[in-house]
Motif scaffolding. Structure first.
Motif, mmCIF file in Angstrom:
data_model
loop_
_atom_site.group_PDB
_atom_site.id
_atom_site.type_symbol
_atom_site.label_atom_id
_atom_site.label_comp_id
_atom_site.label_asym_id
_atom_site.label_seq_id
_atom_site.Cartn_x
_atom_site.Cartn_y
_atom_site.Cartn_z
ATOM 1 N N SER A 46 0.922 -1.143 0.041
ATOM 2 C CA SER A 46 0.071 -0.145 0.046
ATOM 3 C C SER A 46 0.817 1.270 -0.028
ATOM 4 C CB SER A 46 -0.946 -0.081 1.191
ATOM 5 O OG SER A 46 -1.596 1.198 1.284
ATOM 6 N N VAL A 47 0.499 2.201 -0.735
ATOM 7 C CA VAL A 47 1.281 3.560 -0.922
ATOM 8 C C VAL A 47 0.229 4.623 -0.640
ATOM 9 C CG1 VAL A 47 2.543 5.041 -2.360
ATOM 10 C CG2 VAL A 47 2.941 2.809 -2.458
ATOM 11 N N GLY A 48 0.444 5.646 0.000
ATOM 12 C CA GLY A 48 -0.376 6.810 0.405
ATOM 13 C C GLY A 48 0.549 7.788 1.113
ATOM 14 N N SER A 49 -0.229 9.259 1.326
ATOM 15 C CA SER A 49 0.397 10.161 2.046
ATOM 16 C C SER A 49 0.335 9.832 3.297
ATOM 17 C CB SER A 49 -0.354 11.547 1.619
ATOM 18 O OG SER A 49 0.126 11.810 0.201
ATOM 19 N N ASP A 50 1.228 10.527 3.890
ATOM 20 C CA ASP A 50 1.435 10.628 5.320
ATOM 21 C C ASP A 50 0.246 11.515 5.905
ATOM 22 O OD1 ASP A 50 1.866 10.452 8.256
ATOM 23 O OD2 ASP A 50 4.137 10.938 7.769
ATOM 24 N N HIS A 51 -0.843 10.944 6.024
ATOM 25 C CA HIS A 51 -2.024 11.783 6.474
ATOM 26 C C HIS A 51 -1.949 12.106 7.943
ATOM 27 C CE1 HIS A 51 -4.024 11.457 2.481
ATOM 28 N NE2 HIS A 51 -3.877 10.258 2.692
ATOM 29 N N SER A 52 -1.299 11.518 8.783
ATOM 30 C CA SER A 52 -1.336 11.910 10.132
ATOM 31 C C SER A 52 -0.703 13.115 10.147
ATOM 32 C CB SER A 52 -0.765 10.929 11.201
ATOM 33 O OG SER A 52 -0.316 9.914 10.329
ATOM 34 N N GLN A 53 0.640 13.280 9.316
ATOM 35 C CA GLN A 53 1.253 14.457 9.258
ATOM 36 C C GLN A 53 0.463 15.675 8.604
ATOM 37 O OE1 GLN A 53 3.979 14.413 5.865
ATOM 38 N NE2 GLN A 53 5.487 15.721 6.550
ATOM 39 N N GLY A 54 -0.376 15.329 7.743
ATOM 40 C CA GLY A 54 -1.293 16.511 7.064
ATOM 41 C C GLY A 54 -2.092 16.805 8.019
ATOM 42 N N GLY A 55 -2.792 15.992 8.753
ATOM 43 C CA GLY A 55 -3.753 16.177 9.874
ATOM 44 C C GLY A 55 -3.226 17.312 10.831
ATOM 45 N N HIS A 56 -1.893 16.956 11.245
ATOM 46 C CA HIS A 56 -1.200 17.612 12.261
ATOM 47 C C HIS A 56 -0.910 19.078 11.818
ATOM 48 C CE1 HIS A 56 1.234 17.981 15.969
ATOM 49 N NE2 HIS A 56 2.074 18.719 14.998
ATOM 50 N N LEU A 57 -0.570 19.110 10.461
ATOM 51 C CA LEU A 57 -0.234 20.399 9.969
ATOM 52 C C LEU A 57 -1.429 21.262 10.131
ATOM 53 C CD1 LEU A 57 2.066 19.254 6.881
ATOM 54 C CD2 LEU A 57 2.956 20.890 8.878
ATOM 55 N N ALA A 58 -2.422 20.863 9.336
ATOM 56 C CA ALA A 58 -3.624 21.769 9.249
ATOM 57 C C ALA A 58 -3.985 22.302 10.720
ATOM 58 C CB ALA A 58 -4.547 20.784 8.761
ATOM 59 N N ALA A 59 -4.063 21.165 11.689
ATOM 60 C CA ALA A 59 -4.477 21.376 13.052
ATOM 61 C C ALA A 59 -3.656 22.594 13.790
ATOM 62 C CB ALA A 59 -4.598 20.354 13.950
ATOM 63 N N SER A 60 -2.306 22.455 13.394
ATOM 64 C CA SER A 60 -1.360 23.464 13.841
ATOM 65 C C SER A 60 -1.478 24.954 13.492
ATOM 66 C CB SER A 60 -0.126 22.851 13.766
ATOM 67 O OG SER A 60 0.214 21.578 14.328
ATOM 68 N N LEU A 61 -1.767 24.727 12.163
ATOM 69 C CA LEU A 61 -1.995 26.082 11.545
ATOM 70 C C LEU A 61 -3.212 26.772 12.136
ATOM 71 C CD1 LEU A 61 -1.583 25.813 7.704
ATOM 72 C CD2 LEU A 61 -0.978 27.919 9.060
ATOM 73 N N PHE A 62 -4.177 25.949 12.441
ATOM 74 C CA PHE A 62 -5.613 26.672 13.056
ATOM 75 C C PHE A 62 -5.109 26.843 14.576
ATOM 76 C CE2 PHE A 62 -8.602 24.348 10.037
ATOM 77 C CZ PHE A 62 -8.642 25.821 9.137
ATOM 78 N N ALA A 63 -4.287 26.071 15.214
ATOM 79 C CA ALA A 63 -3.882 26.402 16.518
ATOM 80 C C ALA A 63 -3.210 27.571 16.735
ATOM 81 C CB ALA A 63 -3.199 24.909 17.151
ATOM 82 N N HIS A 64 -2.492 27.822 16.012
ATOM 83 C CA HIS A 64 -1.445 29.219 16.016
ATOM 84 C C HIS A 64 -2.008 30.363 15.424
ATOM 85 C CE1 HIS A 64 2.026 27.134 17.748
ATOM 86 N NE2 HIS A 64 1.705 26.081 16.999
ATOM 87 N N THR A 65 -3.367 30.164 15.017
ATOM 88 C CA THR A 65 -3.814 31.432 14.284
ATOM 89 C C THR A 65 -5.171 31.795 14.993
ATOM 90 O OG1 THR A 65 -4.841 30.262 12.752
ATOM 91 C CG2 THR A 65 -2.641 31.363 12.177
ATOM 92 N N GLY A 66 -5.353 31.266 16.083
ATOM 93 C CA GLY A 66 -6.517 31.590 17.068
ATOM 94 C C GLY A 66 -7.736 31.121 16.414
#
Lengths: 383, 383
Positions: free
Chosen positions: B152-172
């Motif tokens: 199986s091959v796929g993107s590292d979605h846990s990384q992706g999810g973390h990135l998205a959430a971090s962006l929101f977390a740091h921008t209030g």
DNA sequence: CTGTTAGCGCTTTCAA
DNA sequence: TTGAAAGCGCTAACAG
């Protein structure tokens, strides 16, 4: 690997009987068929398609040549094509030239070597007409004329151009900018002949039918005396060019108040307009040409001139199947035929002057990017 | 039809010699080769690929199974795949299930019957794991786990999810709405097991890896105490659903101030926001997940979490080629490998727990739809 | 209705 | 380095 002989032995019959059962064509008694089926099941028999292809000298494969599958227009067309071909028992081999950075010839060679039963040609290529006719294998062209006897299918772009221009004419546009493909494709079927974008009106076919959209568009605008300019996109496969063209339109013609552009370019135009504080449609009208889903995503619903993707695909499939010896085209259900129609249908198909060619009618979907309030019928009847 | 025997006769050699010349493998003297080539030219010989396929028991064809080629995500992936496969001498058979309204099994049967050398499986299917393992032919899965030994091959979605959430977390952000796929796919590799979307943290694999993006996303948000809700899209192949989901988000959660959504849905969210007079990013932030070109078209440049399409495609091609007996994977040029990288690259690939599985790193492209002013590195280092 | 048989065009040992 | 020959598994006359 378990083959027909094994099944035949197991069932106590000959291979030809097995063949008849597998393909379900000839006359086999129900009892016999059952006996063979049981044997196949017992042995877990899987027919070898390679041997079958070799024997029949057919693959049931059709190559679909397009510039790039990334582009929403070609993706949508390919989806319709795949469906239309599937209904005819054919599978689709994706041949997008820009994606693999390959010449069309690679795929034509596959056709020659019989790796495919036919080709649908929807990408730009530089070969002379006799290159195509010398192939002597089933080829159908999309939106272009390749050579003497090679059928061509495409939207009725003169109709599309007329529609776009009419919309602008009736909504008080003053300065229209059109974004479109390369002018080098402005050639007549009788040979390369460059055509001025000025006041002339072309007689005869162009090798690249979409150009007729431009000509019809221009002609209609001139009737009303609307000023217009053209911005050229060199390579349709490069999305950046659509963005650049959009930017250029606003930079070069600050007073523009109307745009027609392939929907990708139209989407970028919306973005430019927002950025520059131009109100749509009050201050600036935009028409998206092609009508893939992109025209719905662009920040607002764009008015668009739609191509009938399913209609085109069915016509291409029919033409191709008719060109494959021993194949018959089975018309799809009536319900399916209408699937591609959205918005307002217009004129019926008119035959082109190239043998086997077809023009598929276009239609209009009114969105939020133009000022016409009535229906399309209203607009056309006021012509 | 002129065949090898004809060429052999014309050149005064045996068919095997001709074969050697055509395929350029064995040892043939230059003189002999030249003589044969001349003969081929004279007779206009074209090798018959069907016979060749039959003999070699190979077609050089790979089936790419996806829901629909209309969707920009799959179109982009397919383009990359086609390129990666082409470099390995394989051609692409388009198998988009929703476009032809067919089950995956049609295409699996083609694989069984040897009409294709392998399959890349990127569509949803309901079969149990042993369905896949019993096929015993080359299969590689994209973004899903099919069964025991199927890579199986796929993107590292846990990384992706973390990135998205971090962006929101740091921008209030205060209230985040996520739009995503069906929850019924929330299953572990050890068997169908439904998973609550509440506070739990899953151990082990899900059969549908993108779900990990949701889990990582949720987890990160909880650290900051941001309220969030989920809107489900049932069928990824129906574009209407993306629009509906976007509409629903605003209707159901009027106080939302941040959205993560597949880029198609994100584009519709932009439209909704405009219509409702919500300012982006001041009043509402949007992150597009996937990062196909659509995120550039949506009325403004969306901040997006990018999948590395070329990286994924190369990994899929490699895994598949390695699964085809007698094939060797030849690594593409270094220049080509980087083509898919845009924005900021992050963590290296981490192996999944399923044999032969690969996780391809994701990255972020900052656009106009979020409020973070610094670089992604700044963001992550402040974690 | 069912069986026999002769290829389809190329690859691939194995000898020469 | 080249040639002879045996299939690959299935289809499609043709004969019965």
């Amino acid at each position: 690997m378990v083959g027909m002989r094994d099944v035949a032995r197991e069932a106590g019959v000959s291979t030809s009987t097995v063949s008849l059962v597998v393909n379900g064509n000839g006359y086999v008694s129900a009892a016999m068929a059952e006996r063979v089926s049981q044997a196949m099941k017992r042995l877990n028999y899987v027919p070898n398609e390679l041997a079958r292809n070799f024997s029949r000298n057919e693959t049931d494969l059709v190559g679909v040549i397009i510039p790039t599958i990334r582009h929403p227009f070609f993706a949508t067309l390919t989806a319709s094509l795949q469906s239309a071909l599937y209904e005819q028992g054919m599978r689709t081999v994706l041949c997008s030239t820009a994606d693999v950075d390959q010449d069309v010839s690679q795929y034509v060679d596959m056709l020659r070597r019989r790796a495919m039963d036919g080709i649908i040609m929807g990408a730009h290529a530089v070969y002379p007409a006799d290159y195509w006719s010398s192939i002597e294998r089933p080829i159908v062209a999309f939106d272009r004329f390749l050579g003497g006897s090679i059928p061509s299918v495409g939207s009725d772009h003169s109709q599309g151009g007329h529609l776009a221009a009419s919309l602008f004419a009736h909504t008080g546009a003053h300065h229209v900018v059109e974004i479109g493909g390369p002018r080098t494709l402005y050639q007549t079927a009788s040979g390369p002949r460059s055509v001025s974008l000025g006041n002339i009106q072309i007689a005869g076919q162009t090798t690249f039918p979409p150009i007729r959209y431009h000509l019809a568009f221009e002609q209609r605008l001139q009737q009303t005396g609307i000023h217009y300019d053209y911005i050229e996109i060199e390579n349709v496969a490069q999305m950046e060019q659509f963005r650049n063209a959009a930017h250029l339109a606003f930079e070069r013609y600050p007073d523009l108040d109307a745009i027609v552009a392939p929907d990708l370019a139209a989407a970028f135009c919306v973005q430019e307009a927002f950025r520059r504080g131009r109100a749509i449609p009050g201050d600036l009208q935009i028409i998206a040409y092609d009508g893939s889903y992109v025209s719905d995503l662009a920040g607002l619903k764009l008015t668009s001139i739609l191509q009938d993707f399913d209609g085109i695909a069915n016509a291409l499939a029919r033409q191709l199947l008719q060109a494959i010896p021993g194949r018959v085209y089975r018309a799809p259900d009536a319900t399916q035929r209408q699937a591609g129609q959205e918005g307002t249908g217009l004129n019926g198909a008119r035959p082109g002057s190239v043998p086997g060619s077809e023009l598929i009618p276009m239609s209009v979907k009114l969105g939020e990017s133009t000022r016409w309030e009535g229906s399309i019928e209203d607009l056309l009847s006021s012509e």
